[in-house]
Motif scaffolding. Sequence first.
Motif, PDB file in Angstrom:
ATOM      1  N   THR B  21       0.849  -1.206   0.000  1.00  0.00           N
ATOM      2  CA  THR B  21       0.000   0.000   0.000  1.00  0.00           C
ATOM      3  C   THR B  21       0.879   1.249   0.000  1.00  0.00           C
ATOM      4  O   THR B  21       0.591   2.228  -0.709  1.00  0.00           O
ATOM      5  CB  THR B  21      -0.937  -0.007   1.228  1.00  0.00           C
ATOM      6  OG1 THR B  21      -1.699  -1.206   1.216  1.00  0.00           O
ATOM      7  CG2 THR B  21      -1.866   1.185   1.214  1.00  0.00           C
ATOM      8  N   TYR B  24       2.172   2.247  -3.406  1.00  0.00           N
ATOM      9  CA  TYR B  24       1.363   3.143  -4.236  1.00  0.00           C
ATOM     10  C   TYR B  24       1.888   4.579  -4.129  1.00  0.00           C
ATOM     11  O   TYR B  24       2.059   5.282  -5.115  1.00  0.00           O
ATOM     12  CB  TYR B  24      -0.089   3.178  -3.733  1.00  0.00           C
ATOM     13  CG  TYR B  24      -0.944   1.983  -4.019  1.00  0.00           C
ATOM     14  CD1 TYR B  24      -0.977   1.408  -5.280  1.00  0.00           C
ATOM     15  CD2 TYR B  24      -1.781   1.477  -3.037  1.00  0.00           C
ATOM     16  CE1 TYR B  24      -1.812   0.325  -5.536  1.00  0.00           C
ATOM     17  CE2 TYR B  24      -2.612   0.413  -3.280  1.00  0.00           C
ATOM     18  CZ  TYR B  24      -2.624  -0.163  -4.531  1.00  0.00           C
ATOM     19  OH  TYR B  24      -3.441  -1.209  -4.783  1.00  0.00           O
ATOM     20  N   LEU B  38       0.319   3.086 -14.130  1.00  0.00           N
ATOM     21  CA  LEU B  38      -0.938   2.320 -14.093  1.00  0.00           C
ATOM     22  C   LEU B  38      -0.653   0.818 -13.981  1.00  0.00           C
ATOM     23  O   LEU B  38      -1.343   0.111 -13.243  1.00  0.00           O
ATOM     24  CB  LEU B  38      -1.773   2.619 -15.348  1.00  0.00           C
ATOM     25  CG  LEU B  38      -2.437   3.998 -15.395  1.00  0.00           C
ATOM     26  CD1 LEU B  38      -3.150   4.199 -16.721  1.00  0.00           C
ATOM     27  CD2 LEU B  38      -3.416   4.165 -14.235  1.00  0.00           C
ATOM     28  N   ILE B  41       0.428   0.217 -10.398  1.00  0.00           N
ATOM     29  CA  ILE B  41      -0.707   0.348  -9.466  1.00  0.00           C
ATOM     30  C   ILE B  41      -1.595  -0.889  -9.494  1.00  0.00           C
ATOM     31  O   ILE B  41      -1.915  -1.474  -8.445  1.00  0.00           O
ATOM     32  CB  ILE B  41      -1.534   1.607  -9.824  1.00  0.00           C
ATOM     33  CG1 ILE B  41      -0.789   2.865  -9.382  1.00  0.00           C
ATOM     34  CG2 ILE B  41      -2.905   1.558  -9.182  1.00  0.00           C
ATOM     35  CD1 ILE B  41      -1.388   4.137  -9.966  1.00  0.00           C
ATOM     36  N   PHE B  42      -1.963  -1.324 -10.700  1.00  0.00           N
ATOM     37  CA  PHE B  42      -2.888  -2.461 -10.765  1.00  0.00           C
ATOM     38  C   PHE B  42      -2.166  -3.791 -10.554  1.00  0.00           C
ATOM     39  O   PHE B  42      -2.783  -4.764 -10.115  1.00  0.00           O
ATOM     40  CB  PHE B  42      -3.676  -2.427 -12.081  1.00  0.00           C
ATOM     41  CG  PHE B  42      -4.663  -1.297 -12.097  1.00  0.00           C
ATOM     42  CD1 PHE B  42      -5.777  -1.342 -11.275  1.00  0.00           C
ATOM     43  CD2 PHE B  42      -4.454  -0.173 -12.865  1.00  0.00           C
ATOM     44  CE1 PHE B  42      -6.670  -0.286 -11.241  1.00  0.00           C
ATOM     45  CE2 PHE B  42      -5.348   0.885 -12.840  1.00  0.00           C
ATOM     46  CZ  PHE B  42      -6.454   0.835 -12.021  1.00  0.00           C
ATOM     47  N   ALA B  45      -2.226  -3.968  -6.829  1.00  0.00           N
ATOM     48  CA  ALA B  45      -3.581  -4.331  -6.377  1.00  0.00           C
ATOM     49  C   ALA B  45      -3.821  -5.828  -6.557  1.00  0.00           C
ATOM     50  O   ALA B  45      -4.375  -6.493  -5.661  1.00  0.00           O
ATOM     51  CB  ALA B  45      -4.622  -3.528  -7.150  1.00  0.00           C
ATOM     52  N   LEU B  46      -3.382  -6.356  -7.683  1.00  0.00           N
ATOM     53  CA  LEU B  46      -3.578  -7.788  -7.944  1.00  0.00           C
ATOM     54  C   LEU B  46      -2.799  -8.641  -6.948  1.00  0.00           C
ATOM     55  O   LEU B  46      -3.329  -9.624  -6.404  1.00  0.00           O
ATOM     56  CB  LEU B  46      -3.145  -8.109  -9.382  1.00  0.00           C
ATOM     57  CG  LEU B  46      -3.524  -9.487  -9.910  1.00  0.00           C
ATOM     58  CD1 LEU B  46      -5.038  -9.646  -9.952  1.00  0.00           C
ATOM     59  CD2 LEU B  46      -2.933  -9.717 -11.297  1.00  0.00           C
TER      60      LEU B  46
END
Lengths: 247, 95
Positions: B21, B24, B38, B41-42, B45-46
């Motif tokens: 976290t 990010y 991007l 970031i993703f 998240a994954l």
Amino acid sequence: MIVQTAAVENSGEISTGKLGIWWLIGSEIMIFGGAIGSFILLRLAHPDWADNAGHLSVPIGSLNTLVLLTSSYTMVKAFENVKKRDRKKICRFLLATALMGLVFLGIKSFEYHGKFSHGIYPNTNLFWAFYFTLTGLHALHVIAGITAILILWTFGLRDRLWPPAPGTGTASPGSPGPGIDIIDISNFSDPSIRGGIIRPNVNMSIPGPRWSGGGRPIADRIELVGLYWHFVDVVWIFLFPLLYLTA
Amino acid sequence: MEPEKKGLGYFAIWVWLVALTVGYLVERFIGVPRHVALAVIFGIALVKALLVAWNYMHLKHESRIIFVILLIPILLFAILVLLLLPDITLVHRGN
């Protein structure tokens, strides 16, 4: 007396409750997946939405993410203590999880208030419609999770997570309790078995469903509620970057 | 399903989740190109979602039927996005 084979308990098969919660999670993936998928597609079509996303506070969103991640940790610790049969720790971790869920909602309410005070509402434009719909739907799931956790916490406080020990009225770790008594059907001298038919023993005193969840202890439901809570966490893990970090 | 044998296991996962976290924010301060940002970031998240599902939801101990239950809606989600993606990116943007 209720006869129940121990097959499910011992074979490693999935219990009905767990299967049900995974089906629920599967259907929730469809609900959130549809909404998130639509958002992704429209976001790609509208690069100007970055301006709207810029109004969202990344520090506040990050703080909420940390709160929810920590609540997942306390929830899994509650489940860990189910196996240890440590009722006090279970209650402590469940309460901590619920409180962190409330903190999450409090922070989210603060964010909502900030948006409303700046004249930003769900009908302001499509981005904000998605923002309030996705986060609002997620918040509803958080509320449902907190409610379930607090119900389990109440059972814990009243010492109803496991069946009461015979004659004591208090929970006794290790006691199977009524509903999962297993009789040896080779013992045909058992008075409840006549003519090959197993009949309920009407004289047996059953404490009632206060602790019993279909023959399984209430404590087992901590795992099920935990699965739901972690799923709610996973949804936020995707919502946070989608909404806050694509500015 | 059995809980983690070591208590530290859950805590270590939590530390990783927090670190990711924070990742990010680090990415935002560094100021990498948008497409790279991007992807990062993703990607993060994954990884975070998989960490929670695999360890906290104990997917690593679950049977195949659970994976089937989860795979169906995830596939439908992917189909929804992938089928509409050309329409959105090419037609809607006027290309």
